[in-house]
Design an enzyme around this catalytic site. Structure first.
Site, PDB file in Angstrom:
ATOM      1  CB  THR A  13      -0.948   0.021   1.209  1.00 39.35           C
ATOM      2  OG1 THR A  13      -0.194   0.190   2.420  1.00 39.35           O
ATOM      3  CG2 THR A  13      -1.745  -1.274   1.281  1.00 39.35           C
ATOM      4  N   GLY A  14       0.346   2.313  -0.585  1.00 40.49           N
ATOM      5  CA  GLY A  14       1.093   3.556  -0.647  1.00 40.49           C
ATOM      6  C   GLY A  14       2.447   3.371  -1.292  1.00 40.49           C
ATOM      7  CB  SER A  15       3.641   0.785  -3.329  1.00 43.01           C
ATOM      8  OG  SER A  15       2.432   0.434  -3.979  1.00 43.01           O
ATOM      9  CB  THR A  16       2.937   5.957  -6.136  1.00 48.42           C
ATOM     10  OG1 THR A  16       2.715   6.880  -5.059  1.00 48.42           O
ATOM     11  CG2 THR A  16       1.637   5.223  -6.465  1.00 48.42           C
ATOM     12  N   GLY A  18       8.844   6.612  -2.543  1.00 45.37           N
ATOM     13  CA  GLY A  18       9.491   6.434  -1.257  1.00 45.37           C
ATOM     14  C   GLY A  18       9.700   5.009  -0.805  1.00 45.37           C
ATOM     15  CB  ILE A  19       9.462   3.524   2.607  1.00 42.04           C
ATOM     16  CG1 ILE A  19      10.570   4.332   3.294  1.00 42.04           C
ATOM     17  CG2 ILE A  19       9.407   2.115   3.189  1.00 42.04           C
ATOM     18  CD1 ILE A  19      10.343   4.570   4.778  1.00 42.04           C
ATOM     19  N   GLY A  20       7.552   2.781   0.170  1.00 42.56           N
ATOM     20  CA  GLY A  20       6.628   1.823  -0.434  1.00 42.56           C
ATOM     21  C   GLY A  20       7.096   1.360  -1.798  1.00 42.56           C
ATOM     22  CB  SER A 141       7.878   5.275  12.669  1.00 39.72           C
ATOM     23  OG  SER A 141       8.793   6.305  12.968  1.00 39.72           O
ATOM     24  CE1 TYR A 154       4.250   8.909  10.677  1.00 39.96           C
ATOM     25  CE2 TYR A 154       5.942   9.206  12.355  1.00 39.96           C
ATOM     26  CZ  TYR A 154       5.512   8.625  11.170  1.00 39.96           C
ATOM     27  OH  TYR A 154       6.341   7.769  10.485  1.00 39.96           O
TER      28      TYR A 154
END
Length: 264
Positions: A13-16, A18-20, A141, A154
């Site tokens: 998820t959220g893989s467009t 950075g880390i993803g 994190s 956060y």
């Protein structure tokens, strides 16, 4: 050690960016069929094109869905009914003084960072149980252990992910399904890089200097004394998804550069 994830499907998820994106690329390099996720057609197409440019033989699908909502999670599950690997990576952050964080922000952060993983894990666990094999990873994190005063909302979500991952791991005892949390420290992802770039521009200094000053002032316990790379985080995730990591579950795997001052 050769990690082989051939014939395994991985939803990241959220893989467009950075880390993803780095995790998706690492899993694809290990042979997994990867499902990229983002909130817009343009972002997922760009990510898919970039991944295929780097790995032309990779098997890549995409799903556009806002996972901060139940409707978005349902849309992803409809598009991908089963998966072998689930990486709950999607997340948001924003420095803001505690007194200025309204109720809506607390809810938005919880829905995005926590409930996205809860909903998808709940949907995919039955299929993993049936196959007696699965990997679920929450990208938490070091902020889940050492709450940052500049973004307490956060930190709250990252602590929640640790609780969920441990509890879920215990609930899946003996099933062949492992659940872990990976805890990056300060990492040079796209969002973090943009954040430091903006601060550097405002203060008229080089971004590299701004990053060093941040580590010195806000993460002085860092042992590596620098930001981690997204690839360094992805390496830990890929290992945790492997057959070789079958005895690692219920763990908080730190890639924090030594920021957390604890041996365990």
């Amino acid at each position: 050690m050769k990690i082989d994830l051939t014939n395994k499907r991985a939803v990241v998820t959220g893989s467009t960016l950075g880390i993803g994106f780095a995790i998706a690329k690492g899993l694809a390099e290990a042979g997994a069929d990867v499902v990229l996720n983002g909130r817009s057609e343009a972002s997922v197409k760009k990510a898919k094109d970039a991944l295929l440019a780097a790995l032309p033989k990779a098997k890549v699908d995409t799903v556009v869905a806002d996972l901060a909502t139940a409707e978005g999670a349902d849309a992803l599950v409809r598009a991908v009914p089963e998966t072998d690997i689930l990486i709950n990576n999607v997340g948001i952050f924003e420095p803001k003084p505690f007194e200025e964080i309204p109720d809506a922000d607390w809810q938005r952060f919880f829905d995005t960072n926590v409930m996205s993983g809860v909903r998808l894990s709940r949907a995919y666990v039955p299929g993993m149980r049936k196959k007696s094999w699965g990997r679920i990873i929450f990208i938490s994190s070091e902020s889940g252990l050492q709450i940052p005063v500049e973004m307490i909302h956060y930190g709250m979500t990252k602590t929640a992910q640790l609780a969920i991952s441990r509890g879920l791991a215990e609930s899946l005892a003996g099933t062949g399904v492992t659940v872990n949390a990976v805890l990056p420290g300060p990492t040079r992802s796209d969002g973090v890089s943009d954040f430091f770039g903006k601060m550097a521009k405002e203060q008229g200094v080089a971004q590299e200097q701004m990053e060093k000053e941040f580590i010195a002032q806000h993460r002085p316990s860092s042992i590596i004394k620098r930001l981690a790379t997204v690839e360094e985080v992805a390496n830990m995730v890929v290992y945790a998804c492997s057959q070789q990591a079958s005895a690692t579950t219920g763990a908080a795997l730190r890639v924090d550069g030594g920021v957390v001052r604890s041996i365990a």
